[in-house]
Every structure is written in structure tokens, then in C-alpha cells.
Design a protein around this motif. Structure first.
Motif, mmCIF file in Angstrom:
data_model
loop_
_atom_site.group_PDB
_atom_site.id
_atom_site.type_symbol
_atom_site.label_atom_id
_atom_site.label_comp_id
_atom_site.label_asym_id
_atom_site.label_seq_id
_atom_site.Cartn_x
_atom_site.Cartn_y
_atom_site.Cartn_z
ATOM 1 N N CYS A 36 79.265 73.484 39.645
ATOM 2 C CA CYS A 36 78.669 71.952 39.802
ATOM 3 C C CYS A 36 80.217 71.515 40.395
ATOM 4 O O CYS A 36 81.694 71.537 40.322
ATOM 5 C CB CYS A 36 78.393 71.470 38.021
ATOM 6 N N ALA A 37 79.649 70.740 41.180
ATOM 7 C CA ALA A 37 81.050 69.731 41.582
ATOM 8 C C ALA A 37 81.649 68.780 40.530
ATOM 9 O O ALA A 37 82.417 67.625 41.368
ATOM 10 C CB ALA A 37 80.139 68.539 42.619
ATOM 11 N N GLN A 38 80.941 68.324 39.840
ATOM 12 C CA GLN A 38 81.294 67.103 38.730
ATOM 13 C C GLN A 38 82.196 67.699 37.614
ATOM 14 O O GLN A 38 83.074 67.144 37.348
ATOM 15 C CB GLN A 38 80.431 66.542 38.226
ATOM 16 N N CYS A 39 81.446 68.909 37.007
ATOM 17 C CA CYS A 39 81.914 69.323 35.442
ATOM 18 C C CYS A 39 82.241 70.746 36.123
ATOM 19 O O CYS A 39 83.387 71.154 35.226
ATOM 20 C CB CYS A 39 81.007 69.132 34.530
ATOM 21 N N ASP A 43 70.752 75.771 44.738
ATOM 22 C CA ASP A 43 70.162 74.550 44.934
ATOM 23 C C ASP A 43 69.586 73.842 43.477
ATOM 24 O O ASP A 43 68.813 72.932 42.927
ATOM 25 C CB ASP A 43 68.515 74.121 45.809
ATOM 26 N N SER A 44 70.388 74.482 42.377
ATOM 27 C CA SER A 44 70.324 74.361 41.022
ATOM 28 C C SER A 44 70.904 73.151 40.802
ATOM 29 O O SER A 44 71.936 72.480 41.418
ATOM 30 C CB SER A 44 70.436 75.467 39.797
ATOM 31 N N ILE A 45 70.518 72.478 39.601
ATOM 32 C CA ILE A 45 71.050 71.108 39.015
ATOM 33 C C ILE A 45 72.075 72.039 37.402
ATOM 34 O O ILE A 45 71.142 72.408 37.083
ATOM 35 C CB ILE A 45 69.839 69.919 38.751
ATOM 36 N N CYS A 46 72.426 71.454 37.290
ATOM 37 C CA CYS A 46 73.699 71.119 35.963
ATOM 38 C C CYS A 46 73.246 70.132 34.927
ATOM 39 O O CYS A 46 72.724 69.146 34.924
ATOM 40 C CB CYS A 46 75.085 70.878 36.771
ATOM 41 N N ILE A 47 72.819 71.490 34.237
ATOM 42 C CA ILE A 47 72.053 70.768 32.930
ATOM 43 C C ILE A 47 73.128 69.777 31.559
ATOM 44 O O ILE A 47 72.328 68.843 31.315
ATOM 45 C CB ILE A 47 71.467 72.508 31.996
ATOM 46 N N ALA A 48 74.129 70.254 32.260
ATOM 47 C CA ALA A 48 75.129 69.536 30.905
ATOM 48 C C ALA A 48 75.137 68.127 31.734
ATOM 49 O O ALA A 48 75.095 66.926 31.694
ATOM 50 C CB ALA A 48 76.415 69.934 30.921
#
Length: 146
Positions: A8-11, A19-24
Motif C-alpha cells: 500500500c502506498a500509504q501504510c 488493483d486491490s484496495i488496502c483494507i486498513a
């Protein structure tokens, strides 16, 4: 293809696919959106989320640049056009005391009856203006859908 895991680019938590989204991060963003909708002074009449100050949007949106199109207040969450329930006329009535005081001073009304009537009108205007200003600034549902 390299052996590195997707992050994930943020965490920087590992991701399954490209193409998945980070759940956190998604949960944190959803919680922040919900919290933003709970704090504020006024309620939106359509989405019922709270806001402190309405945004403004050009009406109509698709107009050539050379045409004049005014801005109207809208909800910052859903973009619904809103207007204040309380007209500005109620606040203007309070300013009627200014010409009354000026006329009294210029024409020199010295009769106690005229003085009493003019002071009663001044008191009425102050009360009217105070109530109108209080309603405008303290009512949660001060905005209605336009």
C-alpha cells in the motif's frame, strides 16, 4: 517479474493484487468521513450530515465563460443547493432604528410623548433584530433545500 510483494502506498501493508484496495486505509478513510459528517453546526436537509459553513457552486454549471452565472450555497457533502430559512429582511428591520434616531435629532422632537414612542420603536427594533440574529446563528436546521 520480480519477487517483491505489492505494498500500500500509504501504510506499506502487503496487498494481494495490483488493483486491490488496502483494507486498513479504507476503514480509516470511512471512519474519517463518518466523523466529519457528525461535527458541525447545521444539518443538511437532504443527506442529514452536519457542516459549519455551506460551500458555493456556480449555477448552472455548464455555461460559457463569457456569461454571468451566480454562485448558490450548497451542502459540502452531497452538493444539494440549499438556502437559509430565515430571510435577511428580519435582520434589516433592526436597522430601522438608525433613520428614527437621525430624524429625532434633526427635527428636535422635544415632546415627551414623541420621545417615548420613538424609544419604544427603538426597543422593538432591537428586540426584533436580536431574535432574528439568534435564530439565524443557533438553529441546526437553518437551511432548507432550494
Amino acid at each position: 517479474m520480480t519477487n517483491t510483494t505489492l505494498q500500500c502506498a500509504q501504510c506499506a501493508k502487503p496487498l494481494d493484487k495490483l488493483d486491490s484496495i488496502c483494507i486498513a486505509c479504507e476503514a480509516a478513510e470511512t471512519a474519517a468521513k463518518a466523523q466529519r459528517g457528525k461535527v458541525g453546526k447545521y444539518n443538511c436537509p437532504k443527506c442529514t450530515l452536519k457542516f459549519d459553513r455551506p460551500d458555493s457552486k456556480l449555477t448552472p454549471e455548464a455555461v460559457p465563460w463569457h456569461r454571468i452565472h451566480p454562485e448558490k450555497p450548497c451542502c459540502p457533502h452531497c452538493g444539494t443547493f440549499i438556502r437559509s430559512k430565515y430571510t435577511k429582511l428580519n435582520l434589516v428591520v433592526g436597522w430601522l432604528i438608525v433613520p428614527l434616531i437621525v430624524a429625532r435629532e434633526w427635527f428636535g422632537f422635544s415632546s415627551p410623548m414623541v420621545y417615548a414612542i420613538s424609544m419604544a420603536i427603538v426597543a422593538f427594533c432591537f428586540a426584533w433584530w436580536g431574535v432574528a440574529a439568534w435564530r439565524l446563528h443557533n438553529d441546526e436546521n437553518a437551511y432548507v433545500e432550494d
